[in-house]
Design an enzyme around this catalytic site. Structure first.
Site, PDB file in Angstrom:
ATOM      1  CD  GLU A   2      -8.393   4.812   0.201  1.00 41.78           C
ATOM      2  OE1 GLU A   2      -8.707   3.782  -0.406  1.00 41.78           O
ATOM      3  OE2 GLU A   2      -7.250   5.262   0.196  1.00 41.78           O
TER       4      GLU A   2
ATOM      5  CG  ASP B 167      -2.071   1.003   1.079  1.00 37.41           C
ATOM      6  OD1 ASP B 167      -2.674   1.365   2.098  1.00 37.41           O
ATOM      7  OD2 ASP B 167      -2.340   1.435  -0.068  1.00 37.41           O
TER       8      ASP B 167
ATOM      9  CE  LYS C 285      -1.082   3.316  -3.981  1.00 34.46           C
ATOM     10  NZ  LYS C 285      -1.023   2.557  -2.679  1.00 34.46           N
TER      11      LYS C 285
ATOM     12  CG  ASP D  16      -5.471  -0.203  -1.067  1.00 36.40           C
ATOM     13  OD1 ASP D  16      -5.334   0.863  -0.462  1.00 36.40           O
ATOM     14  OD2 ASP D  16      -6.552  -0.575  -1.564  1.00 36.40           O
ATOM     15  CG  ASN D  17      -4.688   2.124  -3.414  1.00 36.32           C
ATOM     16  OD1 ASN D  17      -3.800   2.030  -2.555  1.00 36.32           O
ATOM     17  ND2 ASN D  17      -5.871   2.629  -3.166  1.00 36.32           N
TER      18      ASN D  17
HETATM   19  N1  CL4 Z   1       9.412   2.710  -0.751  1.00 33.20           N
HETATM   20  C1  CL4 Z   1       8.775   3.014   0.383  1.00 33.20           C
HETATM   21  N2  CL4 Z   1       9.192   2.506   1.563  1.00 33.20           N
HETATM   22  C2  CL4 Z   1       8.531   2.820   2.693  1.00 33.20           C
HETATM   23  N3  CL4 Z   1       7.449   3.623   2.757  1.00 33.20           N
HETATM   24  C3  CL4 Z   1       7.022   4.144   1.600  1.00 33.20           C
HETATM   25  C4  CL4 Z   1       7.650   3.867   0.374  1.00 33.20           C
HETATM   26  N4  CL4 Z   1       6.976   4.525  -0.606  1.00 33.20           N
HETATM   27  C5  CL4 Z   1       5.975   5.194  -0.004  1.00 33.20           C
HETATM   28  N5  CL4 Z   1       6.007   4.971   1.341  1.00 33.20           N
HETATM   29  C6  CL4 Z   1       5.045   5.463   2.317  1.00 33.20           C
HETATM   30  O1  CL4 Z   1       3.817   4.781   2.030  1.00 33.20           O
HETATM   31  C7  CL4 Z   1       2.750   5.730   2.005  1.00 33.20           C
HETATM   32  C8  CL4 Z   1       2.370   5.984   0.590  1.00 33.20           C
HETATM   33  C9  CL4 Z   1       1.226   5.558   0.117  1.00 33.20           C
HETATM   34  C10 CL4 Z   1       0.841   5.837  -1.306  1.00 33.20           C
HETATM   35  N6  CL4 Z   1      -0.585   5.645  -1.408  1.00 33.20           N
HETATM   36  C11 CL4 Z   1      -1.266   6.318  -2.325  1.00 33.20           C
HETATM   37  O2  CL4 Z   1      -0.737   7.089  -3.135  1.00 33.20           O
HETATM   38  C12 CL4 Z   1      -2.738   6.175  -2.318  1.00 33.20           C
HETATM   39  C13 CL4 Z   1      -3.479   7.128  -3.014  1.00 33.20           C
HETATM   40  C14 CL4 Z   1      -4.862   7.029  -3.029  1.00 33.20           C
HETATM   41  N7  CL4 Z   1      -5.599   8.016  -3.755  1.00 33.20           N
HETATM   42  O3  CL4 Z   1      -4.984   8.922  -4.370  1.00 33.20           O
HETATM   43  O4  CL4 Z   1      -6.848   7.932  -3.795  1.00 33.20           O
HETATM   44  C15 CL4 Z   1      -5.533   6.026  -2.337  1.00 33.20           C
HETATM   45  C16 CL4 Z   1      -4.787   5.070  -1.646  1.00 33.20           C
HETATM   46  O5  CL4 Z   1      -5.382   4.043  -0.965  1.00 33.20           O
HETATM   47  C17 CL4 Z   1      -3.392   5.133  -1.632  1.00 33.20           C
HETATM   48  O6  CL4 Z   1      -2.699   4.147  -0.958  1.00 33.20           O
HETATM   49  C18 CL4 Z   1       3.287   6.980   2.658  1.00 33.20           C
HETATM   50  O7  CL4 Z   1       3.146   6.873   4.054  1.00 33.20           O
HETATM   51  C19 CL4 Z   1       4.743   6.943   2.226  1.00 33.20           C
HETATM   52  O8  CL4 Z   1       5.582   7.680   3.086  1.00 33.20           O
HETATM   53 MG    MG Z   2      -4.003   2.499  -0.468  1.00 29.05          MG
END
Ligand code: CL4
Ligand code: MG
Length: 218
Positions: free
Chosen positions: A199, A141, A144, A169-170
């Site tokens: 969500e 999650d 993406k 997810d997503n």
């Molecule tokens: N390589 C990595 N290692 C560790 N942590 C990492 C990482 N890359 C991202 N993160 C962390 O994971 C989360 C990112 C989620 C992206 N979800 C999304 O972009 C997202 C967007 C929508 N939306 O736009 O509707 C809906 C959703 O359910 C979503 O999960 C943030 O907390 C970010 O700091």
């Molecule tokens: Mg998500």
């Protein structure tokens, strides 16, 4: 100084949820996101699908990539069997700090290991750092475009075993087309799609459940 949305989400948990009651932590985050501010938690509708897959797998060892505020961390950890452990990776320090407090408020800190760092750096270190053999369940999650490189990394690091369930997810919104194409076409996975909604909205989204079948060689 103005608070951030994760900090306001945490305050809603601390004001509305019963300490030590994971269900009420989940319910209060959903209430906050439905009535106050949308946030990118898996949410109640897709969360119920997550719950059913976690319950079916009953993982002794689970991995989550992308903790954010800890909503799905709490959903997963509350369903683990006795002695079960969840390792969750989050590279944003502010989100990690909020997630730690959400996890503690739910009383689940003993079964959750939150690692503050990037999946690319940490997946190769999980075996030596945490004595991990392989994961029973993996939840994707995070960003993406990291889904595909990270599932390859998990394979290369031999952190998946025959029967490991990977839930993403997503896969529709925002979408992970390269990841979907891979798990749906690779002979190493048996993949199935669970249609749902993004969500707290009426937009279509879904989860992809992929069972790792192991490598064909040997
Ligand atoms: N390589 C990595 N290692 C560790 N942590 C990492 C990482 N890359 C991202 N993160 C962390 O994971 C989360 C990112 C989620 C992206 N979800 C999304 O972009 C997202 C967007 C929508 N939306 O736009 O509707 C809906 C959703 O359910 C979503 O999960 C943030 O907390 C970010 O700091
Ligand atoms: Mg998500």
């Amino acid at each position: 100084t103005h608070s951030s949305r994760p900090q306001r989400l945490l305050r809603a948990v601390q004001k509305g949820a019963v300490r030590g009651d994971a269900r009420s932590v989940v319910a209060n985050i959903d209430r906050f996101c439905h009535h106050s501010e949308w946030a990118m938690n898996i949410g109640d509708e897709k969360g119920a699908i997550l719950d059913s897959v976690v319950s079916e797998v009953n993982p002794a060892l689970a991995l989550e990539l992308g903790t954010y505020c800890g909503y799905s961390t709490v959903r997963i950890a509350r369903l683990l069997p006795p002695g079960g452990r969840l390792i969750t990776l989050e590279f944003n320090p502010e989100y990690a700090a909020v997630a730690r407090q959400v996890i503690e408020w739910a009383g689940l800190e003993d079964s959750v290991q939150l690692v503050e760092g990037g999946s690319g750096d940490w997946i190769p270190q999980l075996k030596e750092h945490f004595g991990v053999q392989s994961f029973d369940f993996v939840f994707l999650d995070h960003w993406k475009e990291r889904y595909l490189p990270d599932i390859h990394l998990l394979e290369e690091c031999e952190l998946l075993r025959k029967g490991t369930v990977v839930l993403a997810d997503n896969v529709v919104c925002p979408g992970a087309p390269d990841y979907l194409a891979y798990v749906r076409n690779s002979p190493a996975y048996q993949s199935s799609y669970f249609q749902s909604h993004l969500e707290y909205t009426k937009a279509v989204d879904g989860l992809e459940k992929s069972v790792y079948l192991g490598t064909t060689d040997a």
